[in-house]
Design a protein around this motif. Structure first.
Motif, mmCIF file in Angstrom:
data_model
loop_
_atom_site.group_PDB
_atom_site.id
_atom_site.type_symbol
_atom_site.label_atom_id
_atom_site.label_comp_id
_atom_site.label_asym_id
_atom_site.label_seq_id
_atom_site.Cartn_x
_atom_site.Cartn_y
_atom_site.Cartn_z
ATOM 1 N N VAL A 31 2.662 -10.933 3.241
ATOM 2 C CA VAL A 31 3.799 -10.173 2.727
ATOM 3 C C VAL A 31 3.403 -9.424 1.457
ATOM 4 O O VAL A 31 3.749 -8.252 1.272
ATOM 5 N N ALA A 32 2.666 -10.092 0.574
ATOM 6 C CA ALA A 32 2.221 -9.445 -0.657
ATOM 7 C C ALA A 32 1.309 -8.254 -0.373
ATOM 8 O O ALA A 32 1.308 -7.266 -1.120
ATOM 9 N N ALA A 33 0.544 -8.323 0.703
ATOM 10 C CA ALA A 33 -0.362 -7.235 1.066
ATOM 11 C C ALA A 33 0.354 -6.064 1.716
ATOM 12 O O ALA A 33 -0.214 -4.983 1.855
ATOM 13 N N GLY A 34 1.608 -6.277 2.140
ATOM 14 C CA GLY A 34 2.368 -5.199 2.752
ATOM 15 C C GLY A 34 2.343 -5.182 4.256
ATOM 16 O O GLY A 34 2.771 -4.204 4.878
ATOM 17 N N LEU B 73 -2.634 -15.495 -4.638
ATOM 18 C CA LEU B 73 -2.655 -14.233 -3.899
ATOM 19 C C LEU B 73 -4.067 -13.664 -3.913
ATOM 20 O O LEU B 73 -4.295 -12.517 -4.300
ATOM 21 N N ASP B 74 -5.020 -14.470 -3.478
ATOM 22 C CA ASP B 74 -6.428 -14.066 -3.519
ATOM 23 C C ASP B 74 -6.932 -13.499 -2.193
ATOM 24 O O ASP B 74 -8.121 -13.207 -2.052
ATOM 25 N N GLN B 75 -6.035 -13.331 -1.212
ATOM 26 C CA GLN B 75 -6.432 -12.756 0.074
ATOM 27 C C GLN B 75 -5.809 -11.380 0.303
ATOM 28 O O GLN B 75 -5.995 -10.792 1.364
ATOM 29 N N VAL B 76 -5.101 -10.877 -0.684
ATOM 30 C CA VAL B 76 -4.351 -9.638 -0.495
ATOM 31 C C VAL B 76 -5.270 -8.452 -0.190
ATOM 32 O O VAL B 76 -5.038 -7.697 0.775
ATOM 33 N N GLU B 77 -6.292 -8.251 -0.992
ATOM 34 C CA GLU B 77 -7.183 -7.106 -0.764
ATOM 35 C C GLU B 77 -7.930 -7.232 0.553
ATOM 36 O O GLU B 77 -8.123 -6.236 1.267
ATOM 37 N N ARG B 78 -8.347 -8.444 0.884
ATOM 38 C CA ARG B 78 -9.026 -8.672 2.172
ATOM 39 C C ARG B 78 -8.095 -8.322 3.332
ATOM 40 O O ARG B 78 -8.509 -7.697 4.320
#
Length: 434
Positions: free
Chosen positions: A315-318, A422-427
């Motif tokens: 969700v944080a990643a969009g 939230l350390d997987q957002v960019e991935r």
């Protein structure tokens, strides 16, 4: 169609939460001195009595009674008038060794060709859910987030001892949110607060017991509106959540009229009986398995954390504005049986929910050992989860000291709520081309 949705929370002094905290305090003590310990500890609390039950497999001996008493006192049950206090309550231990039939599926003998520690099987069958929604900064349902804040702040006021000095440890809250036709939070409709309190107005001074009860209730109602709620609002940094507060909120404060008898004296408490409070307040879904007292080989706990970790980062990643993730296991089998995703029609990528689930399978190691490693679940990190929710809490590193009459004092840095990172957002954004 517009609708109302409610979530409840309970304080650390609620009897079920007392039981949860005892169970997790004991789990932390085992893990502090034996990171390979296997625990499934449940506690039962009632008037003047604690029963500790369950199964443990460990190489260390723990003074269960000392840890239980310390936990009860820390919560605030320190007075004999509560008819349940850490110094005088009876404590019965019924702990025994973990079943060998269960253990054989978890700690497999790694003698076969190609077997590794990754073949550690799940500690039980079942389905676990993780959920996230962008209603709040911590990606939790706003009704539950506010319900947690109310009872947490009430406990802070009690510990400070400067205002509302009549407060006792047990309390509950409930928040009802009005949603629009599009499913967006519009306003707070109702706030319910029930808090245990001293008998701070006597029948003699008031003229009758009925009048004394009326005066106490009026005082508590005013203090909830004028002290508690403003403190809760002061701790909120999201304008869209603050905008939900309005002048038409319906308040129900101690609706029975009196709440002096409470805690384990007023109601029995049992580990694992507040699983909806522990998770998403009725939003999303729950597989039914409790968390507290269980080490991370029990996928009831570890896979629920992993599912939350995935849903929150997605969700944080969009990927979506709202997401539910289900994972299921068979006892003794390492790989999950299925991954299910539901975005409730709120996906922001050109993929079906099943295609999103397929990407998750490729991106995340959801074997029990893989989850343990990713989320660092062999730390003594669990007491902090046992009140005010396991999800939506700040990820932080704290220094914890453990003492024991059987072992040397041990101080260590422990990372809490690793599944909230939230350390997987960019991935994820790279994987989904966002």
């Amino acid at each position: 169609m517009a609708y109302l949705f409610s979530s409840e929370s309970v304080s650390e002094g609620h009897p079920d939460k007392v039981a949860d905290q005892i169970s997790d305090a004991l789990l932390d003590q085992f893990l502090a001195y034996d990171e390979k310990a296997r625990c499934a500890i449940e506690s039962f609390v009632t008037t003047g009595q604690v029963v500790i039950m369950g199964e443990v497999r460990s190489e260390v001996y723990i003074d269960l009674e000392t840890i239980a008493r310390k936990t009860i006192n820390k919560i605030g049950y320190t007075k004999s008038e509560y008819k349940f206090d850490g110094d005088s309550c009876g404590i019965l231990s019924a702990i025994h060794e973990q079943s060998g039939d269960i253990n054989r599926g978890v700690d497999k003998e790694l003698k076969g060709a190609g077997q590794t520690a990754e073949d550690q099987g799940a500690g039980d069958q079942g389905m676990m859910f993780g959920y996230a929604v962008n209603e709040t900064e911590n990606y939790m349902p706003v009704s539950l987030d506010l319900a947690h804040r109310l009872v947490y702040e009430l406990a802070e006021i009690r510990r400070e001892g400067k205002e509302m000095t009549y407060l006792r440890p047990d309390s509950k809250s409930q928040v009802t949110i009005e949603y629009s036709d599009e499913g967006l939070p519009q306003r707070i409709h109702t706030i319910v607060v029930s808090t245990q309190h001293d008998e701070f107005v006597s029948a003699k001074d008031a003229g009758s017991q009925e009048e004394a009860d009326t005066q106490m209730l009026e005082r508590i109602r005013e203090d909830v509106k004028n002290i508690l709620v403003p403190r809760v609002k002061a701790g909120i940094h999201s304008n869209k959540v603050l905008d939900l507060f309005n002048d038409e909120i319906i308040y129900h404060v101690n609706p029975t009229g009196k709440f002096v008898i409470g805690g384990p004296n007023g109601d029995t408490g049992l580990t694992g009986r507040k699983i909806i409070v522990d998770t998403y307040g009725g939003k999303g879904a729950h597989g039914g398995g409790a968390f507290s007292g269980k080490d991370s080989s029990k996928v009831d706990r570890s896979a629920a954390y992993a599912a939350r970790y995935i849903a929150k980062n997605m969700v944080a990643a969009g990927v979506a504005d709202e997401m539910l993730v289900q994972i299921s296991y068979a006892i003794g089998v390492a790989k999950p049986l299925n991954i299910y995703v539901n975005t409730y029609g709120k996906s922001r990528v050109n993929m079906t929910d099943s295609e999103i689930a397929e990407r998750i399978v490729k991106m995340f190691d959801l074997t029990p050992k893989g989850i343990e490693r990713q989320l660092k679940l062999r730390q003594p990190m669990y007491l902090e989860t046992a009140a005010y929710g396991h999800m939506g809490r700040p990820n932080e590193v704290v220094r914890k000291t453990f003492t024991s009459r059987y072992h040397d004092e041990k101080t260590m840095d422990v990372e809490l709520f690793t599944w909230e990172k939230l350390d997987q957002v960019e991935r994820i954004r790279r994987e989904f081309l966002i």
